[in-house]
Design an enzyme around this catalytic site. Sequence first.
Site, PDB file in Angstrom:
ATOM      1  N   HIS A 182       0.828  -1.204   0.000  1.00  0.00           N
ATOM      2  CA  HIS A 182       0.000   0.000   0.000  1.00  0.00           C
ATOM      3  C   HIS A 182       0.865   1.257   0.000  1.00  0.00           C
ATOM      4  CE1 HIS A 182      -2.602   2.970   2.320  1.00  0.00           C
ATOM      5  NE2 HIS A 182      -3.205   2.826   1.168  1.00  0.00           N
ATOM      6  N   GLU A 238       1.988   1.803  -3.503  1.00  0.00           N
ATOM      7  CA  GLU A 238       0.892   2.320  -4.340  1.00  0.00           C
ATOM      8  C   GLU A 238       0.851   3.849  -4.268  1.00  0.00           C
ATOM      9  OE1 GLU A 238      -3.242   3.741  -3.672  1.00  0.00           O
ATOM     10  OE2 GLU A 238      -3.285   1.634  -3.044  1.00  0.00           O
TER      11      GLU A 238
END
Length: 451
Positions: free
Chosen positions: A68, A71
């Site tokens: 994450h 990302e």
Amino acid sequence: MNGAVPLSLGLAELGFTASGESLVRRSVLPSGVRILSEQVPGARSATVGYWVAVGSRDELPDTYGSTHFLEHLLFKGTDARSALDIAVSFDEVGGEHNAMTAKEYTCYYAKVQDRDLPMAVDVLSDMITSSVLDEEEFENERGVILEELAMADDDPADVTSERFFEAVLGAHPLGRPIGGSPETIRAATRESVWNHYRANYRARDLVITVAGAVDHDELVAGVQRALTSAGWDLGIQAAPVGRRDATSGLIERGSPLVVVQRPIEQANILLGVPGLPAADERRSVLAVLNSVLGGGMSSRLFQEIREKRGLAYSVYSFSPSYSDAGLFGLYAGCSPAKAGQVAELMLSEFRRLGEGGVTDEEMRRAVGQLSGASALALEDSDTRMSRLGRSEITLGEFSDLDEALRRLALVTPEDVRELAVELAARPVSIAAVGTIDQAAFDGLFDVPVIV
């Protein structure tokens, strides 16, 4: 199209016409990059997604949250574009761009007019291949992610969901939070995230899907130009990364009951059991079961708990699935004083599906609801793009609307009853957040765990 179309990793080219006369094509480049498109007649926009089959379940203990974190960082600039350049590229044409980190994959996507698709391919290709993970941006984004985690921790629905996954799936990697924890994000280093990036963002990992107004040959040529310009050697021979093992994993329940005390007006309750993997042949049966139990305003949960008794405003069931595991869950938000009663009613309605089965009228409604919802969802190129990605990464086959409806039509009341019996026999877990007395759930579970 007749039946599902297998997406063999060893097949270089594939093309067929799907329902609604859309044209689906797939090319596997020698480097292992997979490109799938669905050309939809009459479309004037397109949605493009760049996927890697790496999610939170793939992280090592010292890298929880790295997927994450990464990302976020891929939007922060490359050698050729700053973070502002990336944002302006889409804003100035009225496009949308974003990303999602899931438990088994990460996807970077954009929706644009047909004339702007080459730009979207160029920018997303640059982000995927050439992000610099600048040290200053890394530290800035650490703060942003910590704020995102704090925001989620302030949302009782998010907290309930995270604890529910932990309670049902236990030590299984799918039970971990996608975003990591404040502790792991504070401990993350640029080097660890950089290593995660270089290990998992390679040509053989990349899947590109586009749906809407798209010409497949032009798309493939554009992708090749963009990736080559970024320095990727597409001449290297490499097989696409293999799909995950679809064998059902061993699930050991983490806890029968987790109650998180929060001074809020409403109790958030999730109750459920391990479900079915994504490729299970009974996924159409599960869809019907879910619809009957908690899939709409005519469902059993809605009618019994909200309409007849007025105990909750929101009540429903859901069934997320992954390569080797799944969950079947029931949700309700209610007064803390009614938490025990609502949990008991949800559990009772769940078990009653196996004891008494479903009626022909319920079957008719459920199949109608699912058929209509599936058709309406495909009006959106985002849904079609996502369907291509999940088909390639998880299922290994493509099913169009006609095939989905055919499978739904084959489901019988006995199929639903048998699956309900199987699911209801699995260990039940509850996660609840609110000002709830642990005694509210006495008698439903064996050993409660209060946090």
